[in-house]
Scaffold this active site. Structure first.
Site, PDB file in Angstrom:
ATOM      1  N   ASN A  21      -9.932   0.138  -0.436  1.00 30.30           N
ATOM      2  CA  ASN A  21      -8.880  -0.008  -0.216  1.00 30.30           C
ATOM      3  C   ASN A  21      -8.382  -0.324  -1.810  1.00 30.30           C
ATOM      4  O   ASN A  21      -8.324  -1.600  -1.809  1.00 30.30           O
ATOM      5  CB  ASN A  21      -8.551  -0.507   1.353  1.00 30.30           C
ATOM      6  CG  ASN A  21      -6.566  -0.441   1.030  1.00 30.30           C
ATOM      7  OD1 ASN A  21      -5.965  -0.212  -0.005  1.00 30.30           O
ATOM      8  ND2 ASN A  21      -6.484  -0.887   2.070  1.00 30.30           N
ATOM      9  N   HIS A  24      -3.088   7.864   2.519  1.00 31.46           N
ATOM     10  CA  HIS A  24      -4.145   6.210   1.624  1.00 31.46           C
ATOM     11  C   HIS A  24      -4.920   6.114   2.441  1.00 31.46           C
ATOM     12  O   HIS A  24      -5.120   5.723   3.806  1.00 31.46           O
ATOM     13  CB  HIS A  24      -2.370   4.734   2.332  1.00 31.46           C
ATOM     14  CG  HIS A  24      -3.109   4.285   2.175  1.00 31.46           C
ATOM     15  ND1 HIS A  24      -3.931   3.051   0.815  1.00 31.46           N
ATOM     16  CD2 HIS A  24      -3.303   2.911   3.342  1.00 31.46           C
ATOM     17  CE1 HIS A  24      -3.947   2.059   1.097  1.00 31.46           C
ATOM     18  NE2 HIS A  24      -3.866   1.267   2.231  1.00 31.46           N
ATOM     19  N   CYS A  65       0.728  -1.136  -0.054  1.00 28.84           N
ATOM     20  CA  CYS A  65      -0.187  -0.180   0.609  1.00 28.84           C
ATOM     21  C   CYS A  65       0.749   1.238   0.104  1.00 28.84           C
ATOM     22  O   CYS A  65       0.811   1.752  -0.310  1.00 28.84           O
ATOM     23  CB  CYS A  65      -0.774   0.197   1.007  1.00 28.84           C
ATOM     24  SG  CYS A  65      -2.093  -1.358   0.988  1.00 28.84           S
TER      25      CYS A  65
END
Length: 337
Positions: A285, A255, A115
């Site tokens: 996500n 994020h 990520c």
């Protein structure tokens, strides 16, 4: 760096699969509900790819959108850097496959920081420009998480979606990327991992039965705590390094892992909802794609103007994290550079 060796953002683009997957989809798979998922994550829907779609396809779509927004053509890309942990295949890199689909010839390679991948890839791209090795670098974050999820694990399967986001970096006389920071702590590697699929533990029938070829999160609470602390500290350190007051930053783009994480980081840094991007409700996500998708959508929505400061920060498996402070230089999408 000398004059003309700075990196700046010339344009962005993003790509999302057509299939929309609502929270209700998971109710027949695990013990959950739309209310439970929204309350704990802020996610309402996410996108999943079709069976014939691969990561390189999303890379190409996002890259083309970024090129169009920058007023450039594919043959102007000097280097293609793709941040992903879900490439089309183990070998070759997704970037090489995407390069062929774009019909160009240039160095192309992948970066895997989960990520945090877009942060790492952005630093690589900026470094190539600073060194004089390239004048224009296409940086793409792309992941297909739907093929790496254990749909019997409520703790992970409801969190993720598929997508790609891209940014065209170009050489500039003034710094568009004002400051950056990367970090990692390999002692926490087992907290968020895919156990099988590498040379340590190849994929076997037994591994598939245990879902070891899928994403495992051993402690969601630990990930939450580490993410909030690491992203907050990275942003504070970066602002101190650049001599910038948080009040002078127009937009924080964290994020998009979880609404609670985003809110906690924003509050600790003193950013209200009007200055912190929350783009997770309809996307989920998307791992390395989350920051460039959020950046692209914010820019196209008119939330970023030339000359404004933008703070991007990521956190992912590894554990790895990174942050960048930008002076936004791109004009309206489609403006020739």
């Amino acid at each position: 760096m000398t004059g003309g060796s700075f990196a700046a953002f010339a344009g962005t683009g993003s790509a999302l699969p057509e299939r929309v997957v609502p929270n209700s989809y998971f109710e027949s798979l695990v013990d959950t509900s739309d209310e439970w998922i929204r309350d704990r994550t802020g996610i309402g829907t996410r996108r999943f790819v079709a069976e014939d779609e691969n990561t390189s396809d999303l890379v190409v779509q996002a890259a083309r959108a970024a090129l169009e927004s920058a007023g450039m053509s594919a043959d102007q890309i000097d280097v293609l850097v793709v941040a992903t942990f879900t490439p089309d295949r183990p070998l070759p890199a997704a970037a090489v496959i995407a390069q062929a689909k774009l019909g160009i010839s240039c160095p192309a390679f992948d970066v895997n920081a989960a990520c945090a991948g877009f942060s790492y890839a952005t630093s690589v791209g900026a470094g190539l420009i600073a060194s004089g090795a390239a004048e224009r670098v296409m940086v793409v974050g792309a992941d297909i998480l739907s093929r790496k999820l254990d749909f019997s694990d409520r703790g992970t399967c409801v969190l993720f979606g598929d997508g790609a986001g891209a940014a065209m970096l170009q050489v500039a006389d003034e710094p568009g990327i004002m400051a950056s920071q990367l970090a990692a702590d390999g002692r926490l590697a087992e907290v968020l991992t895919i156990p099988a699929g590498g040379v340590e533990h190849p994929v076997t029938p037994e591994a598939i039965e245990r879902a070891d070829d899928k994403l495992h999160m051993t402690s969601g609470r630990e990930v939450f705590k580490r993410a909030v602390v690491a992203m907050t500290d990275a942003c504070r350190g970066l602002l101190d390094k650049a001599g910038v007051d948080p009040a002078d930053v127009a937009l924080l783009i964290p994020h998009q892992a979880n609404a609670r994480i985003i809110t906690a980081v924003a509050e600790r840094l003193g950013f209200g909802a009007d200055r912190a991007v929350m783009d997770i409700e309809s996307i989920g996500n998307t791992s390395a794609a989350s920051i460039p998708i959020a950046l692209d959508r914010a820019w196209r929505a008119g939330r970023i103007e030339p000359g404004e400061l933008v703070l991007m920060v990521s956190f992912g498996a590894g554990m790895a994290w990174g942050a960048h402070l930008l002076r936004w230089t791109a004009g309206p999408p489609g403006t020739a550079r």
